[in-house]
Design an enzyme around this catalytic site. Structure first.
Site, short mmCIF file in Angstrom:
data_model
loop_
_atom_site.label_atom_id
_atom_site.label_comp_id
_atom_site.label_asym_id
_atom_site.label_seq_id
_atom_site.Cartn_x
_atom_site.Cartn_y
_atom_site.Cartn_z
N CYS A 196 80.05 54.53 51.16
CA CYS A 196 79.49 53.50 50.29
C CYS A 196 79.75 52.15 50.93
O CYS A 196 80.88 51.83 51.31
CB CYS A 196 80.16 53.54 48.92
SG CYS A 196 80.02 55.15 48.12
N ASP A 254 90.29 45.00 38.58
CA ASP A 254 91.51 45.55 39.18
C ASP A 254 92.20 44.36 39.85
O ASP A 254 91.70 43.81 40.82
CB ASP A 254 91.16 46.66 40.19
CG ASP A 254 92.23 47.74 40.22
OD1 ASP A 254 93.39 47.43 39.87
OD2 ASP A 254 91.93 48.88 40.61
N ARG A 302 101.82 57.67 35.97
CA ARG A 302 100.76 58.32 36.74
C ARG A 302 100.69 57.76 38.15
O ARG A 302 101.06 56.61 38.38
CB ARG A 302 99.40 58.17 36.04
CG ARG A 302 99.01 56.74 35.69
CD ARG A 302 98.07 56.75 34.49
NE ARG A 302 97.47 55.46 34.18
CZ ARG A 302 98.10 54.49 33.52
NH1 ARG A 302 99.35 54.62 33.14
NH2 ARG A 302 97.47 53.36 33.24
N LYS A 361 94.50 47.51 36.46
CA LYS A 361 93.22 47.25 35.80
C LYS A 361 93.41 46.44 34.53
O LYS A 361 94.21 46.79 33.69
CB LYS A 361 92.55 48.58 35.49
CG LYS A 361 92.25 49.37 36.73
CD LYS A 361 91.72 50.75 36.40
CE LYS A 361 91.57 51.59 37.64
NZ LYS A 361 92.88 52.08 38.14
N ASP A 395 85.78 44.51 43.76
CA ASP A 395 87.06 44.04 44.28
C ASP A 395 86.91 42.94 45.34
O ASP A 395 85.83 42.72 45.87
CB ASP A 395 87.84 45.21 44.90
CG ASP A 395 88.39 46.14 43.84
OD1 ASP A 395 88.69 45.67 42.74
OD2 ASP A 395 88.52 47.35 44.13
N CYS A 447 82.62 50.10 49.38
CA CYS A 447 83.91 50.79 49.24
C CYS A 447 85.07 49.80 49.18
O CYS A 447 85.18 48.90 50.01
CB CYS A 447 84.13 51.73 50.42
SG CYS A 447 85.70 52.63 50.30
N ARG A 458 101.88 52.91 40.73
CA ARG A 458 101.77 51.57 40.16
C ARG A 458 102.11 51.57 38.69
O ARG A 458 102.75 50.66 38.19
CB ARG A 458 100.33 51.09 40.38
CG ARG A 458 99.98 49.85 39.58
CD ARG A 458 98.78 49.17 40.19
NE ARG A 458 99.00 48.95 41.59
CZ ARG A 458 98.02 48.93 42.51
NH1 ARG A 458 96.77 49.12 42.14
NH2 ARG A 458 98.30 48.74 43.78
N TYR A 459 101.61 52.56 37.99
CA TYR A 459 101.82 52.63 36.54
C TYR A 459 102.99 53.55 36.24
O TYR A 459 103.35 54.39 37.05
CB TYR A 459 100.56 53.18 35.88
CG TYR A 459 99.35 52.28 35.99
CD1 TYR A 459 99.23 51.14 35.20
CD2 TYR A 459 98.33 52.56 36.89
CE1 TYR A 459 98.11 50.33 35.29
CE2 TYR A 459 97.21 51.75 37.00
CZ TYR A 459 97.10 50.63 36.19
OH TYR A 459 96.01 49.83 36.28
N CYS A 516 84.68 60.75 53.58
CA CYS A 516 83.67 60.91 52.54
C CYS A 516 82.39 61.42 53.18
O CYS A 516 82.19 61.26 54.38
CB CYS A 516 83.38 59.56 51.88
SG CYS A 516 84.70 58.98 50.81
N ARG A 574 88.10 50.64 49.68
CA ARG A 574 89.02 51.00 50.77
C ARG A 574 88.30 50.92 52.11
O ARG A 574 88.52 51.73 53.01
CB ARG A 574 89.61 52.40 50.54
CG ARG A 574 90.30 52.50 49.22
CD ARG A 574 91.30 53.62 49.07
NE ARG A 574 91.80 53.58 47.70
CZ ARG A 574 91.45 54.43 46.73
NH1 ARG A 574 90.65 55.45 47.00
NH2 ARG A 574 91.92 54.29 45.51
C1 LIG Z 1 93.13 53.21 38.53
C2 LIG Z 1 94.45 53.64 38.93
C3 LIG Z 1 95.18 54.57 38.17
C4 LIG Z 1 94.64 55.19 36.90
O1 LIG Z 1 94.42 54.26 35.93
P1 LIG Z 1 93.82 54.71 34.55
O2 LIG Z 1 93.62 53.43 33.81
O3 LIG Z 1 94.83 55.60 33.92
O4 LIG Z 1 92.55 55.45 34.81
C5 LIG Z 1 96.44 54.92 38.62
N1 LIG Z 1 96.96 54.39 39.73
C6 LIG Z 1 96.30 53.48 40.46
C7 LIG Z 1 96.96 52.91 41.68
C8 LIG Z 1 95.02 53.09 40.09
O5 LIG Z 1 94.35 52.19 40.84
#
Ligand SMILES: *Cc1c(COP(=O)(O)O)cnc(C)c1O
Length: 437
Positions: free
Chosen positions: A139, A340, A126, A347, A303, A142, A122-123, A135, A144
């Site tokens: 929870c 989110d 990362r 986020k 969520d 959850c 997504r980002y 798990c 998911r």
């Molecule tokens: C939360 C999340 C991250 C990491 O986000 P950070 O703000 O760097 O902690 C990366 N990918 C996805 C899909 C996420 O939901």
């Protein structure tokens, strides 16, 4: 070492009368004896759920299964169990079957942003890498939930390989978050293999593991596990404490082991109605977390997943909590409150407003006590014009020009080198008219 309390000894003997009590701290025993049905739950805690609720609860479990570790169960206060924060996070509620209009199966669109099974990209730099499908404790809140109780299994090596290949082929990925399910459900050797493969990828700078084990099954944090994890630094671990009651001698010991292995620890709490939606509880939680060397990282607004509506608070409540934390307690104990965004927007941080007004050379701020103050800005500040060529820049960091891609979002609008002037929604009637549609 034996189970620490009389209550734990009683619970252990009701679960498994044959077994030596020393097994209490054996994580595999805990998983093998997790409580998965209401009869066992009642027997073990010596309580009786109201008969009129029984049918609804059974129905709930058949949609969203239950699994509670004996350890986590032992934290429930039986004298007022229906209001107990541990009970609320672990035991089903008929409200889970109630679907609101705004609810979605996959609100964060993790599957749409998934180039290969298990990866959500997504980002820019990362990825989220789901390496386990199960798990130790399910929870009730959850996000998911749609996946919980899908065949409990460890993903095939081939699925993991495909995820690793994707990361290998994308040099922009410098941070990999292992999540699931709970990655610590994997056997040590299997996790060791994944971490070794990731570490062998030159552009992977950091690895993070998201796990709730220190909270729901702290005995999983064995010396062997920690010795293995230590080999893969820089490795960060994020966990999820939601209530001060979860910080026990056992969870403190698990965290101590991880921290002593040089693993930086963060906490991602979820704001949950009737569990922790109280500024005083939250303040106590974050203060206790820093005492055990866990840095509060995020506080999540609950969520829009199906079955969570009874856990959701207003956003106002979250802002009220942040108002009660910022300035009132240590800065490093204050998490970032985030929503989110549905549909994969990622986020988004939310906080009270501190900038009250602005003039050509002053910014007016208010602090946590209500003091209103003026900060005078310099008259002659000349920002360095950035053309993204670090070679000719006076600032002393010669970055390779290749490692950053195009500017994104508001950052693009702000930058000197990107010619974007506006970000425009693509689905307006005005644009349709322009395009002659
Ligand atoms: C939360 C999340 C991250 C990491 O986000 P950070 O703000 O760097 O902690 C990366 N990918 C996805 C899909 C996420 O939901």
């Amino acid at each position: 070492m034996h189970a620490s309390s009389k209550k734990q000894r009683e619970i252990a003997s009701r679960i498994d009368s044959d077994v030596a009590i020393s097994k209490w701290k054996d994580w595999k025993w805990q998983i093998a004896h997790s409580i998965k049905d209401i009869d066992t739950f009642e027997e073990v805690l010596e309580i009786t759920c109201p008969a009129e609720k029984r049918k609804g609860l059974e129905e709930t479990i058949s949609t969203f299964p239950m699994s509670i570790t004996p350890y986590y169960l032992s934290l429930i206060n039986v004298d007022d169990y229906e209001n107990d924060p541990i009970f609320m996070q672990a035991f089903p509620s008929v409200n889970e079957l109630h679907v609101e209009r705004c609810d979605m199966e996959d609100p964060l669109a993790e599957e749409s942003d998934s180039p290969v099974t298990g990866i959500t990209h997504r980002y820019p730099d990362r990825v989220l890498f789901l390496v386990s499908n199960t798990c130790s404790m399910y929870c009730r809140h959850c996000t998911r939930k749609r996946k919980v109780g899908d065949v409990d299994y460890i993903p095939e090596r081939e699925t993991i390989q495909n995820g690793l290949d994707y990361i290998r082929e994308h040099p922009e990925i410098r941070d990999v978050l292992l999540s699931g399910g709970d990655p610590l459900m994997l056997p040590d050797e299997y996790l060791d293999w994944i971490l070794t493969e990731l570490r062998a990828i030159p552009h992977v700078e950091v690895i993070r593991i998201g796990t709730r084990m220190p909270v729901v099954l702290p005995y999983r944090i064995t010396d062997e596990l920690v010795a293995m994890l230590k080999k893969h630094h820089p490795l960060w671990v994020n966990t999820q404490f939601n209530h001060p009651k979860e910080i026990t001698a056992s969870s403190t010991e698990a965290i101590r082991k991880l921290a002593d292995a040089g693993i930086p620890l963060g906490n991602q709490s979820v704001l949950l109605a009737n569990v922790n939606d109280c500024p005083r509880i939250m303040k106590r939680l974050v203060q206790k977390l820093v005492m055990i060397r866990v840095r509060p990282y995020y506080l999540y607004q609950c969520d829009l997943s199906e079955g969570l509506s009874h856990f959701r608070t207003s956003v106002r409540k979250g802002i009220e909590i942040m108002e009660n934390l910022i300035g009132h307690t240590s800065g490093f104990a204050v998490p970032t409150y985030v929503i989110d965004a549905p549909r994969g927007g990622g986020k988004i941080p939310i906080m009270p407003t501190y900038v009250i007004s602005w003039s050509s050379n002053k910014v007016i701020l208010r602090n946590y006590e209500g003091v209103i103050t003026a900060y005078t800005e310099p008259d002659d500040y000349k920002p360095i014009y950035c053309d993204r060529n670090c070679e000719t820049c006076a600032l002393q960091l010669k970055l390779d020009s290749a490692d950053e891609s195009k500017a994104v979002g508001i950052a693009a609008l702000l930058s000197d080198y990107d010619s974007t002037i506006s970000l425009v929604p693509q689905d307006t009637e005005r644009l349709d008219r322009r395009n002659g549609e």
